[in-house]
Design a protein around this motif. Structure first.
Motif, PDB file in Angstrom:
ATOM      1  N   ASP A 126       4.314 125.901  30.417  1.00  0.00           N
ATOM      2  CA  ASP A 126       3.234 126.738  30.638  1.00  0.00           C
ATOM      3  C   ASP A 126       2.548 127.117  29.492  1.00  0.00           C
ATOM      4  O   ASP A 126       1.326 127.761  29.316  1.00  0.00           O
ATOM      5  N   ARG A 127       3.225 126.963  28.309  1.00  0.00           N
ATOM      6  CA  ARG A 127       2.524 127.316  26.912  1.00  0.00           C
ATOM      7  C   ARG A 127       2.159 128.605  27.099  1.00  0.00           C
ATOM      8  O   ARG A 127       1.207 128.985  26.159  1.00  0.00           O
ATOM      9  N   GLY A 128       2.922 129.471  27.319  1.00  0.00           N
ATOM     10  CA  GLY A 128       2.503 130.988  27.274  1.00  0.00           C
ATOM     11  C   GLY A 128       1.596 131.850  28.118  1.00  0.00           C
ATOM     12  O   GLY A 128       1.337 132.780  27.983  1.00  0.00           O
ATOM     13  N   VAL A 129       1.124 130.879  29.042  1.00  0.00           N
ATOM     14  CA  VAL A 129       0.302 131.547  30.185  1.00  0.00           C
ATOM     15  C   VAL A 129       0.718 131.049  31.721  1.00  0.00           C
ATOM     16  O   VAL A 129       1.352 130.029  31.673  1.00  0.00           O
ATOM     17  N   ASN A 159       2.333 136.829  20.916  1.00  0.00           N
ATOM     18  CA  ASN A 159       2.660 135.618  21.498  1.00  0.00           C
ATOM     19  C   ASN A 159       1.481 135.171  22.366  1.00  0.00           C
ATOM     20  O   ASN A 159       1.031 133.777  22.168  1.00  0.00           O
ATOM     21  N   LEU A 160       0.714 135.993  23.123  1.00  0.00           N
ATOM     22  CA  LEU A 160      -0.509 135.580  24.090  1.00  0.00           C
ATOM     23  C   LEU A 160      -1.465 134.971  23.043  1.00  0.00           C
ATOM     24  O   LEU A 160      -2.127 134.169  23.363  1.00  0.00           O
ATOM     25  N   SER A 166      -4.200 128.338  20.158  1.00  0.00           N
ATOM     26  CA  SER A 166      -3.638 127.094  20.265  1.00  0.00           C
ATOM     27  C   SER A 166      -3.976 126.235  21.316  1.00  0.00           C
ATOM     28  O   SER A 166      -4.910 125.342  21.337  1.00  0.00           O
ATOM     29  N   SER A 167      -3.229 126.620  22.371  1.00  0.00           N
ATOM     30  CA  SER A 167      -3.301 125.592  23.538  1.00  0.00           C
ATOM     31  C   SER A 167      -4.572 126.203  24.257  1.00  0.00           C
ATOM     32  O   SER A 167      -5.088 125.420  25.303  1.00  0.00           O
ATOM     33  N   ARG A 169      -7.861 127.729  23.463  1.00  0.00           N
ATOM     34  CA  ARG A 169      -8.669 128.212  22.586  1.00  0.00           C
ATOM     35  C   ARG A 169     -10.023 128.653  23.136  1.00  0.00           C
ATOM     36  O   ARG A 169     -10.656 129.385  22.493  1.00  0.00           O
ATOM     37  N   ASP A 170     -10.345 127.981  24.053  1.00  0.00           N
ATOM     38  CA  ASP A 170     -11.649 128.308  24.668  1.00  0.00           C
ATOM     39  C   ASP A 170     -11.676 129.353  25.986  1.00  0.00           C
ATOM     40  O   ASP A 170     -12.496 129.264  26.770  1.00  0.00           O
ATOM     41  N   HIS A 171     -10.505 129.905  25.910  1.00  0.00           N
ATOM     42  CA  HIS A 171     -10.206 131.012  27.215  1.00  0.00           C
ATOM     43  C   HIS A 171     -10.193 132.422  26.657  1.00  0.00           C
ATOM     44  O   HIS A 171     -10.075 132.787  25.565  1.00  0.00           O
ATOM     45  N   ILE A 172     -10.595 133.268  27.607  1.00  0.00           N
ATOM     46  CA  ILE A 172     -10.339 134.658  27.590  1.00  0.00           C
ATOM     47  C   ILE A 172      -9.058 134.855  28.045  1.00  0.00           C
ATOM     48  O   ILE A 172      -8.529 134.899  29.098  1.00  0.00           O
ATOM     49  N   GLY A 173      -8.289 135.680  27.073  1.00  0.00           N
ATOM     50  CA  GLY A 173      -6.810 136.193  27.139  1.00  0.00           C
ATOM     51  C   GLY A 173      -6.679 137.324  27.894  1.00  0.00           C
ATOM     52  O   GLY A 173      -7.363 138.181  27.466  1.00  0.00           O
ATOM     53  N   VAL A 174      -5.950 137.420  28.798  1.00  0.00           N
ATOM     54  CA  VAL A 174      -5.665 138.723  29.791  1.00  0.00           C
ATOM     55  C   VAL A 174      -4.089 138.837  29.826  1.00  0.00           C
ATOM     56  O   VAL A 174      -3.335 137.825  30.221  1.00  0.00           O
TER      57      VAL A 174
END
Length: 212
Positions: A126-129, A159-160, A166-167, A169-174
């Motif tokens: 899942d690479r942290g997501v 971590n997030l 990295s994996s 890059r074009d996402h909004i992190g929540v």
């Protein structure tokens, strides 16, 4: 000796009525001829191409039926999701969920709010997501779900942020949790992530749409 009666005025209605009658008859005749030839043309088309016409009608009917079935299935799934949310969307229920159940609850809330392409990612790779989705405007979001008994610390935030840089890059992190965030975690997340803590989660589950 009585004066002779005045002469009767000329009949002006007679010629006008005749013209109107002739016009009506002409219009009726033209309409009849047009209807006749249009009817013959349509009958000719139908007789010459009736297999194709039947095939088109059948195809359109099948497509309409499939669309109706898909719409009914979508509405049924939406009703099931709403019922599941009404049953599960309480903090005391969330606190005893497994991690996967919490991820699925998050995905259901996103679907309820109109997010698209909502996907719960498997634990392997899942690479942290945990959940990905698209906003109504097409923006990509990557969500990490933390159902835990203690406040989320700065290490989880870092971590997030690393996963986003990295994996994803074009996402909004929540980062969403059933608990709270430490002061250091909030400081680390500022300008990088959207944090949804216990209070925000309660409002989200109580039909307040998530806005990013």
């Amino acid at each position: 000796m009585a004066a002779p009666p005045p002469p009767a005025p000329p009949d002006r209605e007679g010629p006008h009525a005749v013209v109107v009658a002739i016009g009506a008859l002409t219009a009726g005749a033209v309409t009849t001829v047009v209807v006749f030839f249009v009817g013959r043309f349509l009958l000719g088309v139908l007789s010459a191409h009736w297999p194709w016409i039947v095939a088109v009608v059948v195809a359109v009917s099948v497509l309409a039926l499939v669309a109706a079935v898909l719409l009914a299935a979508e509405r049924h799934q939406a009703r099931l999701r709403e019922e599941r949310l009404r049953e599960l969307a309480h903090l005391e229920r969330v606190d005893v969920m497994t991690g996967l159940q919490f991820e699925e609850l998050t995905a259901d809330l996103l679907c309820r709010d109109g997010f698209r392409a909502v996907e719960v990612i498997g634990r392997a790779g899942d690479r942290g997501v945990d959940v990905t989705a698209l906003t109504d405007g097409g923006a990509k979001i990557a969500i990490q779900c933390k159902r835990q008994k203690k406040p989320v610390g700065a290490d989880r935030v870092r971590n997030l942020i690393g996963a986003i840089n990295s994996s994803y890059r074009d996402h909004i992190g929540v980062l969403v949790t059933n608990n709270t965030f430490t002061r250091q975690a909030r400081a680390e997340a500022e300008g990088h992530l959207v944090l949804i803590g216990r209070d925000e989660l309660a409002r989200w589950m109580d039909d307040t749409p998530l806005t990013l």
